[in-house]
Scaffold this active site. Structure first.
Site, PDB file in Angstrom:
ATOM      1  N   LEU A  38      44.019  61.927  53.045  1.00 15.47           N
ATOM      2  CA  LEU A  38      44.995  60.843  52.870  1.00 15.47           C
ATOM      3  C   LEU A  38      44.274  59.544  52.477  1.00 15.47           C
ATOM      4  O   LEU A  38      43.060  59.440  52.560  1.00 15.47           O
ATOM      5  CB  LEU A  38      45.779  60.648  54.176  1.00 15.47           C
ATOM      6  CG  LEU A  38      46.584  61.880  54.649  1.00 15.47           C
ATOM      7  CD1 LEU A  38      47.191  61.626  56.027  1.00 15.47           C
ATOM      8  CD2 LEU A  38      47.680  62.219  53.638  1.00 15.47           C
ATOM      9  N   GLY A 178      33.392  45.877  30.395  1.00 19.89           N
ATOM     10  CA  GLY A 178      34.489  45.145  31.051  1.00 19.89           C
ATOM     11  C   GLY A 178      34.009  44.323  32.230  1.00 19.89           C
ATOM     12  O   GLY A 178      33.451  44.860  33.178  1.00 19.89           O
ATOM     13  N   ILE A 182      36.334  45.565  38.849  1.00 22.98           N
ATOM     14  CA  ILE A 182      35.568  46.796  39.071  1.00 22.98           C
ATOM     15  C   ILE A 182      34.176  46.690  38.468  1.00 22.98           C
ATOM     16  O   ILE A 182      33.175  47.000  39.110  1.00 22.98           O
ATOM     17  CB  ILE A 182      36.331  48.016  38.493  1.00 22.98           C
ATOM     18  CG1 ILE A 182      37.613  48.241  39.298  1.00 22.98           C
ATOM     19  CG2 ILE A 182      35.455  49.267  38.496  1.00 22.98           C
ATOM     20  CD1 ILE A 182      38.450  49.428  38.867  1.00 22.98           C
ATOM     21  N   GLU A 201      31.706  42.344  27.589  1.00 19.01           N
ATOM     22  CA  GLU A 201      33.094  41.937  27.832  1.00 19.01           C
ATOM     23  C   GLU A 201      33.733  41.426  26.541  1.00 19.01           C
ATOM     24  O   GLU A 201      33.134  40.646  25.814  1.00 19.01           O
ATOM     25  CB  GLU A 201      33.118  40.859  28.925  1.00 19.01           C
ATOM     26  CG  GLU A 201      34.396  40.048  29.036  1.00 19.01           C
ATOM     27  CD  GLU A 201      35.657  40.867  29.341  1.00 19.01           C
ATOM     28  OE1 GLU A 201      35.600  41.758  30.198  1.00 19.01           O
ATOM     29  OE2 GLU A 201      36.692  40.599  28.687  1.00 19.01           O
ATOM     30  N   HIS A 443      33.460  23.756  64.093  1.00 17.82           N
ATOM     31  CA  HIS A 443      32.167  23.487  63.480  1.00 17.82           C
ATOM     32  C   HIS A 443      31.096  24.265  64.234  1.00 17.82           C
ATOM     33  O   HIS A 443      31.109  24.260  65.453  1.00 17.82           O
ATOM     34  CB  HIS A 443      31.865  21.991  63.552  1.00 17.82           C
ATOM     35  CG  HIS A 443      30.499  21.648  63.026  1.00 17.82           C
ATOM     36  ND1 HIS A 443      30.226  21.620  61.678  1.00 17.82           N
ATOM     37  CD2 HIS A 443      29.337  21.348  63.667  1.00 17.82           C
ATOM     38  CE1 HIS A 443      28.948  21.298  61.513  1.00 17.82           C
ATOM     39  NE2 HIS A 443      28.393  21.135  62.698  1.00 17.82           N
TER      40      HIS A 443
HETATM   41  P1  NAI Z   1      40.401  44.433  34.665  1.00 16.15           P
HETATM   42  O1  NAI Z   1      41.659  44.448  33.923  1.00 16.15           O
HETATM   43  O2  NAI Z   1      40.232  43.581  35.866  1.00 16.15           O
HETATM   44  O3  NAI Z   1      39.188  44.056  33.661  1.00 16.15           O
HETATM   45  C1  NAI Z   1      38.934  44.800  32.502  1.00 16.15           C
HETATM   46  C2  NAI Z   1      38.095  43.976  31.549  1.00 16.15           C
HETATM   47  O4  NAI Z   1      37.709  44.810  30.457  1.00 16.15           O
HETATM   48  C3  NAI Z   1      38.839  42.793  30.944  1.00 16.15           C
HETATM   49  O5  NAI Z   1      38.089  41.624  31.162  1.00 16.15           O
HETATM   50  C4  NAI Z   1      38.958  43.146  29.461  1.00 16.15           C
HETATM   51  O6  NAI Z   1      38.916  42.022  28.617  1.00 16.15           O
HETATM   52  C5  NAI Z   1      37.732  44.039  29.262  1.00 16.15           C
HETATM   53  N1  NAI Z   1      37.832  44.962  28.099  1.00 16.15           N
HETATM   54  C6  NAI Z   1      38.902  45.710  27.745  1.00 16.15           C
HETATM   55  N2  NAI Z   1      38.619  46.452  26.627  1.00 16.15           N
HETATM   56  C7  NAI Z   1      37.328  46.172  26.285  1.00 16.15           C
HETATM   57  C8  NAI Z   1      36.435  46.605  25.257  1.00 16.15           C
HETATM   58  N3  NAI Z   1      36.800  47.523  24.344  1.00 16.15           N
HETATM   59  N4  NAI Z   1      35.187  46.087  25.207  1.00 16.15           N
HETATM   60  C9  NAI Z   1      34.788  45.171  26.120  1.00 16.15           C
HETATM   61  N5  NAI Z   1      35.573  44.727  27.125  1.00 16.15           N
HETATM   62  C10 NAI Z   1      36.817  45.219  27.222  1.00 16.15           C
HETATM   63  O7  NAI Z   1      40.134  45.983  35.013  1.00 16.15           O
HETATM   64  P2  NAI Z   1      39.229  46.698  36.093  1.00 16.15           P
HETATM   65  O8  NAI Z   1      38.061  45.882  36.508  1.00 16.15           O
HETATM   66  O9  NAI Z   1      38.987  48.049  35.520  1.00 16.15           O
HETATM   67  O10 NAI Z   1      40.195  46.812  37.364  1.00 16.15           O
HETATM   68  C11 NAI Z   1      41.416  47.555  37.266  1.00 16.15           C
HETATM   69  C12 NAI Z   1      42.390  47.092  38.311  1.00 16.15           C
HETATM   70  O11 NAI Z   1      41.941  47.416  39.612  1.00 16.15           O
HETATM   71  C13 NAI Z   1      42.610  45.598  38.268  1.00 16.15           C
HETATM   72  O12 NAI Z   1      43.986  45.338  38.294  1.00 16.15           O
HETATM   73  C14 NAI Z   1      41.961  45.105  39.520  1.00 16.15           C
HETATM   74  O13 NAI Z   1      42.621  43.964  40.061  1.00 16.15           O
HETATM   75  C15 NAI Z   1      42.052  46.298  40.471  1.00 16.15           C
HETATM   76  N6  NAI Z   1      40.956  46.287  41.437  1.00 16.15           N
HETATM   77  C16 NAI Z   1      40.915  45.317  42.385  1.00 16.15           C
HETATM   78  C17 NAI Z   1      39.865  45.236  43.271  1.00 16.15           C
HETATM   79  C18 NAI Z   1      39.846  44.124  44.265  1.00 16.15           C
HETATM   80  O14 NAI Z   1      40.868  43.506  44.470  1.00 16.15           O
HETATM   81  N7  NAI Z   1      38.703  43.814  44.874  1.00 16.15           N
HETATM   82  C19 NAI Z   1      38.756  46.197  43.229  1.00 16.15           C
HETATM   83  C20 NAI Z   1      38.884  47.141  42.181  1.00 16.15           C
HETATM   84  C21 NAI Z   1      39.952  47.184  41.333  1.00 16.15           C
END
Ligand code: NAI
Length: 464
Positions: A38, A178, A182, A201, A443
């Site tokens: 789960l 990217g 992540i 990026e 503090h």
């Molecule tokens: P993301 O959407 O945060 O970032 C993806 C990045 O890849 C963007 O900056 C985009 O411009 C870039 N990109 C896209 N196509 C590209 C290309 N062809 N060449 C170069 N750069 C390119 O996606 P990510 O990091 O995969 O995360 C996915 C989801 O998971 C998000 O919504 C995120 O908020 C969520 N997540 C949240 C976490 C947290 O809150 N700590 C941890 C892990 C994931």
């Protein structure tokens, strides 16, 4: 044929929380989950295992960089990747087992297998059929593919976020495609464990959507930690020859094609809803043009009695957003009032330092047409942060210039992911910056920096 008040499809943070709340409210509840354990992506191959690796690699980095400064002497530690992997696996196991315990405690049935909705109120798992008054789709998301990049998680060379958690060995070089959450979290794990990490990026800044000042400072700090950035570059392909990966990308400024090589390539260009095999088209459940399950303000889909929450529906893909929706939809199904305040959903990047934010960025607040003011305080003026060698970063509060009401907060610094909740509570109560500034803060704590940023919106902070 078994029948239920509610069948939840998917046991991630959205689904399992929904099921527990529904059971607490007296609904006969089952959860269908095909994974062997789960907890969904978050507990099995997302938030929890990545946090274990972030913690371990942070400790390793501290030992190598700061221990001697504090008089902690001894041989430099080395990394045993096999032990670190077992520590990560144990962390995951205790958490997934914990959900199993909560299911038993709340008398929730776990139906093992993959669900298909055959009609409203009817769900099939393999040869077995179930009847239910309500269905909640909580099937989450999966990594989005990128044309030209073939993922092979088992091979351990061109991987997505799942494969990056179980690399067969530590890479010496890594390319991250990217600079989102992540990419930066997992990229910083391997950078701290000794890999030379380059992030490619598409945009001209890291972490799209974040406050511009935070983006700049974040990139600078990660740069100091050894990570390299190629911004404004669109990755075209990643291929593997003789165990090495080659990435081709185009620089947006001059359209020139470039290549780079590394031991491992991590694709982290976003996630997409996971709804394959659910039978949504047959059941008549409509999707948005982005492939998400379409819902109304009460998480109801286009089919009566079928609801959807979490990563499968529009909105930020965050475990805690899914949890809140899970609780709210369970309450609605039980005939109560369920509500989620989407204006106050914090988001945290668990790097070191952490980055946390809630509400509007300065730019987004200005776009609303109101007069905006900001108060900023650097961690260099915070005694506790300095004692931990974490004086980099700042707290920035965005407020309405006329009413002083807090509109958002952006923190880059130690404990940012914990500190942000003070502002979440303040925003839920419609607080002004002065309310936070007038609240006594213990503090020495890093939270004092939040108060100082609030003071900066009034007569000024004390420690700068
Ligand atoms: P993301 O959407 O945060 O970032 C993806 C990045 O890849 C963007 O900056 C985009 O411009 C870039 N990109 C896209 N196509 C590209 C290309 N062809 N060449 C170069 N750069 C390119 O996606 P990510 O990091 O995969 O995360 C996915 C989801 O998971 C998000 O919504 C995120 O908020 C969520 N997540 C949240 C976490 C947290 O809150 N700590 C941890 C892990 C994931």
């Amino acid at each position: 044929m078994s029948s239920y008040d509610l069948i939840v499809i998917g046991a991630g943070p959205g689904g399992y929380v929904c099921a527990i709340r529904a059971a607490q409210l007296g609904l006969k509840t089952a959860v269908i989950e095909g994974r062997g354990t789960l907890g969904g992506t978050c507990l099995n191959v997302g938030c929890i295992p990545s946090k274990a690796l972030l913690h371990a690699s942070h400790m390793f980095h501290e030992a190598g960089h700061n221990f001697e400064k504090m008089g902690l002497m001894g041989e430099e530690p080395s990394v045993d990747w096999t032990i670190m992997q077992s520590y990560k696996a144990e962390t995951v196991e205790t958490n997934t087992k914990g959900i199993e315990f909560l299911f038993k405690k709340n008398k929730i049935d776990w139906i093992k297998g993959w669900a298909e909705i055959t009609a409203p109120g009817k769900v099939k798992v393999g040869e077995d059929s179930y009847e239910t008054k309500n269905i909640v789709i909580a099937t989450g998301s999966e990594p989005s593919p990128l044309k030209g990049v073939e993922i092979d998680n088992a091979g351990g060379v061109i991987v997505d976020s799942t494969g990056a958690l179980t690399l067969p060995k530590l890479p010496k070089t890594m390319i991250v495609i990217g600079a989102g959450v992540i990419g930066l979290e997992l990229g910083s794990v391997y950078a701290r464990l000794g890999a030379e990490v380059t992030v490619i990026e598409y945009l001209d800044a890291v972490t799209p959507g974040m406050d511009a000042e935070v983006q700049k400072q974040f990139q600078k700090i990660l740069g100091k930690q050894g990570m390299k950035f190629v911004l404004g570059a669109a990755v075209q392909s990643a291929t593997m020859t003789d165990g090495t990966a080659k990435v081709t990308y185009k620089l947006r400024k001059d359209d020139s094609e470039q290549t780079a090589e590394a031991d491992v390539v991590l694709l982290a260009t976003g996630r997409r809803p996971y709804i394959e095999g659910l039978g949504l088209d047959k059941a008549g459940v409509e999707l948005t043009d982005r492939g998400q399950v379409k819902i109304d303000d009460h998480w109801a889909t286009s089919v009566k009695g079928i609801y959807a929450i979490g990563d499968a529906v529009p909105g930020p893909m965050l475990a805690h957003k899914a949890e809140d929706e899970g609780m709210a939809v369970a309450e609605i199904i039980a005939g109560k009032a369920g509500h989620v305040n989407y204006d106050v959903i914090p988001s945290v990047i668990y790097t070191s330092p952490e980055v946390a934010s809630v509400g509007l960025t300065e730019a987004a607040a200005k776009e609303t047409g109101r007069k905006v003011k900001t108060g900023k305080f650097p961690f260099l003026g915070n005694a506790r942060a300095k004692a931990m060698f974490q004086g980099d970063g700042f707290v920035k509060i965005v407020a309405d210039a006329e009413t002083d009401r807090i509109l958002g907060c952006h923190i880059i610094g130690p404990n940012a992911g914990e500190m942000i909740h003070e502002i979440c509570v303040a925003m839920e109560f419609g607080a002004s910056a002065e309310d936070v500034a007038l609240t006594c803060h213990a503090h020495p704590t890093t939270s004092e920096a939040v108060r100082e940023a609030a003071l900066a919106l009034g007569d000024g902070p004390i420690h700068v």
